[in-house]
Design a protein around this motif. Sequence first.
Motif, PDB file in Angstrom:
ATOM      1  N   VAL A  64      -6.134  -0.835  -0.437  1.00  0.00           N
ATOM      2  CA  VAL A  64      -5.049  -1.737  -0.843  1.00  0.00           C
ATOM      3  C   VAL A  64      -5.074  -2.130  -2.318  1.00  0.00           C
ATOM      4  CG1 VAL A  64      -4.790  -2.675   1.473  1.00  0.00           C
ATOM      5  CG2 VAL A  64      -6.262  -3.850  -0.138  1.00  0.00           C
ATOM      6  N   TYR A  65      -6.181  -1.884  -3.023  1.00  0.00           N
ATOM      7  CA  TYR A  65      -6.255  -2.291  -4.426  1.00  0.00           C
ATOM      8  C   TYR A  65      -5.178  -1.632  -5.301  1.00  0.00           C
ATOM      9  CZ  TYR A  65      -8.250  -3.580  -8.926  1.00  0.00           C
ATOM     10  OH  TYR A  65      -8.429  -4.076 -10.185  1.00  0.00           O
ATOM     11  N   HIS A  98      14.745  -5.896  -8.455  1.00  0.00           N
ATOM     12  CA  HIS A  98      13.326  -5.552  -8.332  1.00  0.00           C
ATOM     13  C   HIS A  98      12.873  -5.612  -6.873  1.00  0.00           C
ATOM     14  CE1 HIS A  98      11.891  -5.027 -12.467  1.00  0.00           C
ATOM     15  NE2 HIS A  98      12.801  -5.928 -12.815  1.00  0.00           N
ATOM     16  N   ASP A  99      13.373  -6.589  -6.140  1.00  0.00           N
ATOM     17  CA  ASP A  99      13.037  -6.711  -4.724  1.00  0.00           C
ATOM     18  C   ASP A  99      13.515  -5.479  -3.960  1.00  0.00           C
ATOM     19  OD1 ASP A  99      12.115  -8.091  -2.364  1.00  0.00           O
ATOM     20  OD2 ASP A  99      14.231  -8.472  -1.897  1.00  0.00           O
ATOM     21  N   ARG A 100      14.718  -5.036  -4.250  1.00  0.00           N
ATOM     22  CA  ARG A 100      15.260  -3.842  -3.594  1.00  0.00           C
ATOM     23  C   ARG A 100      14.425  -2.609  -3.930  1.00  0.00           C
ATOM     24  NH1 ARG A 100      20.671  -2.927  -5.612  1.00  0.00           N
ATOM     25  NH2 ARG A 100      21.073  -4.954  -4.696  1.00  0.00           N
ATOM     26  N   TRP A 101      14.048  -2.481  -5.208  1.00  0.00           N
ATOM     27  CA  TRP A 101      13.228  -1.347  -5.623  1.00  0.00           C
ATOM     28  C   TRP A 101      11.874  -1.366  -4.906  1.00  0.00           C
ATOM     29  CZ3 TRP A 101       8.524  -0.539  -7.966  1.00  0.00           C
ATOM     30  CH2 TRP A 101       8.282   0.758  -8.424  1.00  0.00           C
ATOM     31  N   LEU A 102      11.253  -2.541  -4.807  1.00  0.00           N
ATOM     32  CA  LEU A 102       9.972  -2.666  -4.110  1.00  0.00           C
ATOM     33  C   LEU A 102      10.099  -2.278  -2.644  1.00  0.00           C
ATOM     34  CD1 LEU A 102       8.599  -5.999  -5.595  1.00  0.00           C
ATOM     35  CD2 LEU A 102       7.595  -3.739  -5.853  1.00  0.00           C
ATOM     36  N   ARG A 103      11.155  -2.741  -2.005  1.00  0.00           N
ATOM     37  CA  ARG A 103      11.365  -2.419  -0.585  1.00  0.00           C
ATOM     38  C   ARG A 103      11.550  -0.915  -0.382  1.00  0.00           C
ATOM     39  NH1 ARG A 103      13.335  -6.988   2.844  1.00  0.00           N
ATOM     40  NH2 ARG A 103      13.252  -8.819   1.510  1.00  0.00           N
ATOM     41  N   GLU A 104      12.330  -0.288  -1.262  1.00  0.00           N
ATOM     42  CA  GLU A 104      12.578   1.150  -1.126  1.00  0.00           C
ATOM     43  C   GLU A 104      11.306   1.972  -1.333  1.00  0.00           C
ATOM     44  OE1 GLU A 104      15.626   1.992  -3.970  1.00  0.00           O
ATOM     45  OE2 GLU A 104      17.203   1.027  -2.779  1.00  0.00           O
ATOM     46  N   ASN A 105      10.433   1.541  -2.236  1.00  0.00           N
ATOM     47  CA  ASN A 105       9.269   2.345  -2.599  1.00  0.00           C
ATOM     48  C   ASN A 105       7.985   2.017  -1.838  1.00  0.00           C
ATOM     49  OD1 ASN A 105      10.328   4.100  -4.727  1.00  0.00           O
ATOM     50  ND2 ASN A 105      10.766   2.174  -5.744  1.00  0.00           N
ATOM     51  N   THR A 107       7.815  -0.188   1.314  1.00  0.00           N
ATOM     52  CA  THR A 107       7.903  -0.674   2.688  1.00  0.00           C
ATOM     53  C   THR A 107       7.183   0.249   3.657  1.00  0.00           C
ATOM     54  OG1 THR A 107       9.992  -1.775   2.206  1.00  0.00           O
ATOM     55  CG2 THR A 107       9.489  -1.358   4.517  1.00  0.00           C
ATOM     56  N   GLU A 108       7.418   1.540   3.550  1.00  0.00           N
ATOM     57  CA  GLU A 108       6.801   2.504   4.475  1.00  0.00           C
ATOM     58  C   GLU A 108       5.271   2.423   4.432  1.00  0.00           C
ATOM     59  OE1 GLU A 108       8.367   5.633   5.856  1.00  0.00           O
ATOM     60  OE2 GLU A 108      10.393   4.853   5.613  1.00  0.00           O
ATOM     61  N   ASP A 109       4.702   2.326   3.231  1.00  0.00           N
ATOM     62  CA  ASP A 109       3.246   2.272   3.101  1.00  0.00           C
ATOM     63  C   ASP A 109       2.685   0.934   3.578  1.00  0.00           C
ATOM     64  OD1 ASP A 109       3.282   4.799   1.991  1.00  0.00           O
ATOM     65  OD2 ASP A 109       3.385   4.055  -0.064  1.00  0.00           O
ATOM     66  N   LEU A 110       3.360  -0.150   3.237  1.00  0.00           N
ATOM     67  CA  LEU A 110       2.846  -1.469   3.586  1.00  0.00           C
ATOM     68  C   LEU A 110       2.948  -1.756   5.077  1.00  0.00           C
ATOM     69  CD1 LEU A 110       4.107  -3.580   0.555  1.00  0.00           C
ATOM     70  CD2 LEU A 110       1.842  -2.613   0.936  1.00  0.00           C
ATOM     71  N   ILE A 111       3.902  -1.176   5.749  1.00  0.00           N
ATOM     72  CA  ILE A 111       4.033  -1.363   7.193  1.00  0.00           C
ATOM     73  C   ILE A 111       2.825  -0.762   7.910  1.00  0.00           C
ATOM     74  CG2 ILE A 111       5.327  -0.536   9.206  1.00  0.00           C
ATOM     75  CD1 ILE A 111       7.862  -1.045   7.658  1.00  0.00           C
ATOM     76  N   THR A 114      -3.116  -2.582   8.275  1.00  0.00           N
ATOM     77  CA  THR A 114      -3.557  -3.438   9.376  1.00  0.00           C
ATOM     78  C   THR A 114      -3.485  -4.900   8.929  1.00  0.00           C
ATOM     79  OG1 THR A 114      -5.865  -3.382   8.662  1.00  0.00           O
ATOM     80  CG2 THR A 114      -5.150  -1.640  10.182  1.00  0.00           C
ATOM     81  N   ARG A 115      -3.698  -5.803   9.861  1.00  0.00           N
ATOM     82  CA  ARG A 115      -3.651  -7.234   9.531  1.00  0.00           C
ATOM     83  C   ARG A 115      -4.733  -7.590   8.514  1.00  0.00           C
ATOM     84  NH1 ARG A 115      -2.629 -10.251  15.333  1.00  0.00           N
ATOM     85  NH2 ARG A 115      -0.744  -9.102  15.842  1.00  0.00           N
ATOM     86  N   SER A 116      -5.925  -7.082   8.727  1.00  0.00           N
ATOM     87  CA  SER A 116      -7.022  -7.409   7.803  1.00  0.00           C
ATOM     88  C   SER A 116      -6.769  -6.811   6.415  1.00  0.00           C
ATOM     89  CB  SER A 116      -8.360  -6.932   8.358  1.00  0.00           C
ATOM     90  OG  SER A 116      -8.361  -5.544   8.564  1.00  0.00           O
ATOM     91  N   GLU A 117      -6.192  -5.623   6.357  1.00  0.00           N
ATOM     92  CA  GLU A 117      -5.844  -5.036   5.055  1.00  0.00           C
ATOM     93  C   GLU A 117      -4.769  -5.869   4.368  1.00  0.00           C
ATOM     94  OE1 GLU A 117      -6.827  -0.373   6.198  1.00  0.00           O
ATOM     95  OE2 GLU A 117      -4.772  -1.118   6.316  1.00  0.00           O
ATOM     96  N   GLY A 118      -3.839  -6.403   5.142  1.00  0.00           N
ATOM     97  CA  GLY A 118      -2.803  -7.276   4.577  1.00  0.00           C
ATOM     98  C   GLY A 118      -3.401  -8.546   4.004  1.00  0.00           C
ATOM     99  N   ARG A 119      -4.378  -9.138   4.707  1.00  0.00           N
ATOM    100  CA  ARG A 119      -5.033 -10.343   4.201  1.00  0.00           C
ATOM    101  C   ARG A 119      -5.786 -10.039   2.906  1.00  0.00           C
ATOM    102  NH1 ARG A 119      -5.831 -11.358   9.853  1.00  0.00           N
ATOM    103  NH2 ARG A 119      -7.831 -10.275   9.795  1.00  0.00           N
TER     104      ARG A 119
END
Length: 199
Positions: A64-65, A98-105, A107-111, A114-119
């Motif tokens: 995640v870094y 910028h929010d739209r650009w972040l979501r497009e680029n 979202t797939e990876d961040l979904i 895992t929960r611990s990786e998100g924390r």
Amino acid sequence: MNRLLLFALFMLKGICYCQIPDSTEVNGEKISTTLLNEITISPLQLSHQERLSYFRLQKKVNKVYPYAQKAKTQLQEIEDDLIYADTKKEKRRISKLHDRWLRENFTEDLIKLTRSEGRILVKLIHYETGISSYDLIKKYRNGLTALLWQKLAKLYDGNLKTTYKPEDLKEDQWISHILKQIEVYDTRKKDNKNKHQRF
């Protein structure tokens, strides 16, 4: 007997010269010297169970870094773009772009995290930017959006207000150690790349 005495004097002379001088002369100036305490740098002293936890954490941080680094870069770009915005409407429009650009680029990876990786990502974003994820959303979107994302994060055992505190938390101390290793590795990698480019 004379040889033994000569050998003893020779050894005594060698011992006397091996002492550390109290000052050194450099370019005609006398500089005092002091002996520093010895510092031993060693790896973390971990039990077997802690070592397993550390290596799991290391794997998650390495995953995640890069996202935290990209968040820092994106934040700098937003700040650069907002300098030229005069009204709140323009600032809101830039933030949404910028929010739209972040979501497009991303979202797939961040979904896939895992929960611990998100924390861990939330902590690393605070480490990179100096601002918690909740405050970033509040600043660039609005308070209601930040509150909604915080409530959503709470449903999945997360907290966007979490900050990076290596002086208080053991996990954050380990993260700090891992980040130092990453920085050393990146520095060595750049040095090797520069050496190969010269030839």
